[in-house]
Design a protein around this motif. Structure first.
Motif, PDB file in Angstrom:
ATOM      1  N   ASP A  63       0.804  -1.226   0.000  1.00  0.00           N
ATOM      2  CA  ASP A  63       0.000   0.000   0.000  1.00  0.00           C
ATOM      3  C   ASP A  63       0.839   1.280   0.000  1.00  0.00           C
ATOM      4  O   ASP A  63       1.621   1.547   0.911  1.00  0.00           O
ATOM      5  CB  ASP A  63      -0.907  -0.035   1.247  1.00  0.00           C
ATOM      6  N   LYS A  64       0.629   2.086  -1.050  1.00  0.00           N
ATOM      7  CA  LYS A  64       1.411   3.315  -1.203  1.00  0.00           C
ATOM      8  C   LYS A  64       1.104   4.327  -0.102  1.00  0.00           C
ATOM      9  O   LYS A  64       2.005   4.987   0.409  1.00  0.00           O
ATOM     10  CB  LYS A  64       1.075   3.978  -2.532  1.00  0.00           C
ATOM     11  N   ASN A  65      -0.187   4.480   0.231  1.00  0.00           N
ATOM     12  CA  ASN A  65      -0.567   5.494   1.225  1.00  0.00           C
ATOM     13  C   ASN A  65       0.090   5.229   2.578  1.00  0.00           C
ATOM     14  O   ASN A  65       0.527   6.152   3.256  1.00  0.00           O
ATOM     15  CB  ASN A  65      -2.091   5.538   1.395  1.00  0.00           C
ATOM     16  N   TYR A  66       0.177   3.951   2.946  1.00  0.00           N
ATOM     17  CA  TYR A  66       0.809   3.594   4.214  1.00  0.00           C
ATOM     18  C   TYR A  66       2.280   4.061   4.223  1.00  0.00           C
ATOM     19  O   TYR A  66       2.766   4.635   5.204  1.00  0.00           O
ATOM     20  CB  TYR A  66       0.714   2.075   4.444  1.00  0.00           C
ATOM     21  N   LEU A  67       2.949   3.852   3.120  1.00  0.00           N
ATOM     22  CA  LEU A  67       4.368   4.220   3.045  1.00  0.00           C
ATOM     23  C   LEU A  67       4.542   5.736   3.075  1.00  0.00           C
ATOM     24  O   LEU A  67       5.391   6.268   3.794  1.00  0.00           O
ATOM     25  CB  LEU A  67       4.990   3.652   1.770  1.00  0.00           C
ATOM     26  N   ILE A  68       3.716   6.438   2.293  1.00  0.00           N
ATOM     27  CA  ILE A  68       3.808   7.903   2.247  1.00  0.00           C
ATOM     28  C   ILE A  68       3.540   8.471   3.642  1.00  0.00           C
ATOM     29  O   ILE A  68       4.278   9.327   4.136  1.00  0.00           O
ATOM     30  CB  ILE A  68       2.809   8.482   1.212  1.00  0.00           C
ATOM     31  N   GLU A  69       2.484   7.971   4.294  1.00  0.00           N
ATOM     32  CA  GLU A  69       2.145   8.478   5.627  1.00  0.00           C
ATOM     33  C   GLU A  69       3.231   8.164   6.651  1.00  0.00           C
ATOM     34  O   GLU A  69       3.513   8.977   7.529  1.00  0.00           O
ATOM     35  CB  GLU A  69       0.782   7.917   6.073  1.00  0.00           C
ATOM     36  N   THR A  70       3.857   7.011   6.526  1.00  0.00           N
ATOM     37  CA  THR A  70       4.942   6.663   7.456  1.00  0.00           C
ATOM     38  C   THR A  70       6.087   7.677   7.334  1.00  0.00           C
ATOM     39  O   THR A  70       6.613   8.156   8.338  1.00  0.00           O
ATOM     40  CB  THR A  70       5.465   5.232   7.190  1.00  0.00           C
ATOM     41  N   VAL A  71       6.439   8.029   6.118  1.00  0.00           N
ATOM     42  CA  VAL A  71       7.545   8.972   5.929  1.00  0.00           C
ATOM     43  C   VAL A  71       7.117  10.389   6.352  1.00  0.00           C
ATOM     44  O   VAL A  71       7.874  11.103   7.017  1.00  0.00           O
ATOM     45  CB  VAL A  71       8.070   8.937   4.471  1.00  0.00           C
ATOM     46  N   LEU A  72       5.892  10.774   6.010  1.00  0.00           N
ATOM     47  CA  LEU A  72       5.416  12.116   6.375  1.00  0.00           C
ATOM     48  C   LEU A  72       5.227  12.298   7.881  1.00  0.00           C
ATOM     49  O   LEU A  72       5.504  13.369   8.425  1.00  0.00           O
ATOM     50  CB  LEU A  72       4.071  12.408   5.693  1.00  0.00           C
ATOM     51  N   ASN A  73       4.717  11.260   8.543  1.00  0.00           N
ATOM     52  CA  ASN A  73       4.345  11.400   9.967  1.00  0.00           C
ATOM     53  C   ASN A  73       5.261  10.671  10.930  1.00  0.00           C
ATOM     54  O   ASN A  73       5.132  10.823  12.144  1.00  0.00           O
ATOM     55  CB  ASN A  73       2.907  10.888  10.189  1.00  0.00           C
ATOM     56  N   GLY A  74       6.150   9.832  10.420  1.00  0.00           N
ATOM     57  CA  GLY A  74       6.966   9.008  11.299  1.00  0.00           C
ATOM     58  C   GLY A  74       6.167   7.803  11.757  1.00  0.00           C
ATOM     59  O   GLY A  74       5.024   7.601  11.326  1.00  0.00           O
TER      60      GLY A  74
ATOM     61  N   ASP B 255      16.739  -4.380  -7.576  1.00  0.00           N
ATOM     62  CA  ASP B 255      16.292  -5.510  -8.404  1.00  0.00           C
ATOM     63  C   ASP B 255      14.882  -5.947  -8.047  1.00  0.00           C
ATOM     64  O   ASP B 255      14.517  -7.093  -8.241  1.00  0.00           O
ATOM     65  CB  ASP B 255      17.233  -6.721  -8.247  1.00  0.00           C
ATOM     66  N   ASN B 256      14.113  -5.024  -7.460  1.00  0.00           N
ATOM     67  CA  ASN B 256      12.723  -5.331  -7.135  1.00  0.00           C
ATOM     68  C   ASN B 256      11.826  -4.437  -7.983  1.00  0.00           C
ATOM     69  O   ASN B 256      12.328  -3.578  -8.714  1.00  0.00           O
ATOM     70  CB  ASN B 256      12.466  -5.153  -5.627  1.00  0.00           C
ATOM     71  N   SER B 257      10.541  -4.604  -7.882  1.00  0.00           N
ATOM     72  CA  SER B 257       9.664  -3.829  -8.741  1.00  0.00           C
ATOM     73  C   SER B 257       8.282  -3.682  -8.129  1.00  0.00           C
ATOM     74  O   SER B 257       7.640  -4.668  -7.781  1.00  0.00           O
ATOM     75  CB  SER B 257       9.563  -4.530 -10.094  1.00  0.00           C
ATOM     76  N   ALA B 258       7.852  -2.433  -7.939  1.00  0.00           N
ATOM     77  CA  ALA B 258       6.508  -2.158  -7.443  1.00  0.00           C
ATOM     78  C   ALA B 258       6.003  -0.894  -8.126  1.00  0.00           C
ATOM     79  O   ALA B 258       6.783  -0.147  -8.727  1.00  0.00           O
ATOM     80  CB  ALA B 258       6.521  -1.989  -5.925  1.00  0.00           C
ATOM     81  N   GLU B 259       4.710  -0.659  -8.017  1.00  0.00           N
ATOM     82  CA  GLU B 259       4.082   0.482  -8.676  1.00  0.00           C
ATOM     83  C   GLU B 259       4.761   1.805  -8.283  1.00  0.00           C
ATOM     84  O   GLU B 259       5.154   1.981  -7.129  1.00  0.00           O
ATOM     85  CB  GLU B 259       2.613   0.517  -8.243  1.00  0.00           C
ATOM     86  N   VAL B 260       4.845   2.717  -9.234  1.00  0.00           N
ATOM     87  CA  VAL B 260       5.492   4.007  -9.001  1.00  0.00           C
ATOM     88  C   VAL B 260       4.674   4.879  -8.052  1.00  0.00           C
ATOM     89  O   VAL B 260       3.448   4.862  -8.080  1.00  0.00           O
ATOM     90  CB  VAL B 260       5.664   4.764 -10.334  1.00  0.00           C
ATOM     91  N   ILE B 261       5.375   5.652  -7.220  1.00  0.00           N
ATOM     92  CA  ILE B 261       4.736   6.654  -6.355  1.00  0.00           C
ATOM     93  C   ILE B 261       5.122   8.023  -6.899  1.00  0.00           C
ATOM     94  O   ILE B 261       6.287   8.266  -7.219  1.00  0.00           O
ATOM     95  CB  ILE B 261       5.205   6.468  -4.899  1.00  0.00           C
ATOM     96  N   THR B 262       4.135   8.927  -7.029  1.00  0.00           N
ATOM     97  CA  THR B 262       4.423  10.246  -7.606  1.00  0.00           C
ATOM     98  C   THR B 262       4.383  11.342  -6.539  1.00  0.00           C
ATOM     99  O   THR B 262       3.776  11.173  -5.476  1.00  0.00           O
ATOM    100  CB  THR B 262       3.384  10.603  -8.687  1.00  0.00           C
ATOM    101  N   ALA B 263       5.018  12.467  -6.877  1.00  0.00           N
ATOM    102  CA  ALA B 263       5.019  13.619  -5.974  1.00  0.00           C
ATOM    103  C   ALA B 263       3.589  14.079  -5.692  1.00  0.00           C
ATOM    104  O   ALA B 263       3.274  14.505  -4.578  1.00  0.00           O
ATOM    105  CB  ALA B 263       5.832  14.752  -6.594  1.00  0.00           C
ATOM    106  N   GLU B 264       2.697  13.960  -6.677  1.00  0.00           N
ATOM    107  CA  GLU B 264       1.291  14.367  -6.506  1.00  0.00           C
ATOM    108  C   GLU B 264       0.627  13.521  -5.417  1.00  0.00           C
ATOM    109  O   GLU B 264      -0.161  14.028  -4.622  1.00  0.00           O
ATOM    110  CB  GLU B 264       0.507  14.204  -7.819  1.00  0.00           C
ATOM    111  N   GLU B 265       0.945  12.228  -5.402  1.00  0.00           N
ATOM    112  CA  GLU B 265       0.351  11.346  -4.392  1.00  0.00           C
ATOM    113  C   GLU B 265       0.842  11.721  -2.987  1.00  0.00           C
ATOM    114  O   GLU B 265       0.099  11.618  -2.017  1.00  0.00           O
ATOM    115  CB  GLU B 265       0.680   9.880  -4.705  1.00  0.00           C
ATOM    116  N   VAL B 266       2.088  12.153  -2.895  1.00  0.00           N
ATOM    117  CA  VAL B 266       2.619  12.577  -1.599  1.00  0.00           C
ATOM    118  C   VAL B 266       1.922  13.878  -1.184  1.00  0.00           C
ATOM    119  O   VAL B 266       1.462  14.019  -0.045  1.00  0.00           O
ATOM    120  CB  VAL B 266       4.149  12.773  -1.654  1.00  0.00           C
ATOM    121  N   LYS B 267       1.813  14.803  -2.125  1.00  0.00           N
ATOM    122  CA  LYS B 267       1.178  16.103  -1.859  1.00  0.00           C
ATOM    123  C   LYS B 267      -0.237  15.928  -1.325  1.00  0.00           C
ATOM    124  O   LYS B 267      -0.648  16.610  -0.381  1.00  0.00           O
ATOM    125  CB  LYS B 267       1.158  16.905  -3.163  1.00  0.00           C
ATOM    126  N   ALA B 268      -0.950  14.985  -1.907  1.00  0.00           N
ATOM    127  CA  ALA B 268      -2.354  14.755  -1.514  1.00  0.00           C
ATOM    128  C   ALA B 268      -2.487  14.307  -0.066  1.00  0.00           C
ATOM    129  O   ALA B 268      -3.521  14.495   0.563  1.00  0.00           O
ATOM    130  CB  ALA B 268      -2.977  13.734  -2.453  1.00  0.00           C
TER     131      ALA B 268
END
Ligand code: HEC
Length: 143
Positions: free
Chosen positions: A78-89, A128-141
């Motif tokens: 889940d991308k949102n979980y990762l973004i929130e972890t970095v944004l909020n700790g 050498d791994n591969s997962a869906e791209v995360i964009t700056a817009e998704e972080v901004k949101a």
């Protein structure tokens, strides 16, 4: 002799360009779209400066202290979980790959939207791994 050398060089260059073109034609559309959105070099720089002290350069962390964030279910999920972890700790008990962690990660609000996107792209695609791209817009949101 000189003329021959020059023409050989030109021919060689043309042939290598042709091969390079063929290679890029072979890669799927999805792959090239991904490559445009990802900046793994920036991601690596941000990672080494901000994350590697705890999660280690190879992303494997330190057992029971700092969780691994490369090649794990969560880090490629889940991308949102990762973004929130970095944004909020993060703090409190979590389970990562069957191991419990109960420690504190500071937030990284100070990083730009793009830096956060790229550091996450790096841990998801730079080993050498591969997962869906995360964009700056998704972080901004989510900021
Ligand atoms: C001070 C050490 C430290 C630093 C620096 C740090 N982290 Fe963390 N990170 C942790 C700890 C500890 C946890 C687990 C927190 C808990 O126990 O709830 C964690 C959790 C995470 C998770 C969630 C893992 C999972 O599977 O749920 C991600 C993703 C993550 N960190 C990414 C990063 C990124 C990206 C950076 C750099 C921008 C970073 N961390 C910097 C210590 C750190």
């Amino acid at each position: 002799m000189f003329k021959l050398c020059v023409s050989m060089l030109v021919l060689f260059t043309l042939v290598s360009c042709k091969n390079a073109n063929k290679k890029s034609e072979d890669s799927t559309k999805l792959k090239s779209e991904k490559a445009i959105l990802m900046d793994l070099e920036l991601g690596k720089t941000v990672y080494r400066a901000n994350c590697a002290a705890c999660h280690q350069r190879n992303g494997m962390g330190i057992p029971r202290v700092h969780p691994p964030i490369v090649n794990t279910k969560n880090s490629e999920g889940d991308k949102n979980y990762l973004i929130e972890t970095v944004l909020n700790g993060a703090r409190g008990e979590i389970k990562v790959e069957g191991e419990k962690y109960n420690n504190v990660m500071t937030n990284f609000k100070k990083l730009s939207d793009n830096e956060i996107a790229q550091v996450l792209n790096y841990i998801r695609n730079g080993f050498d791994n591969s997962a869906e791209v995360i964009t700056a817009e998704e972080v901004k949101a989510l900021r």
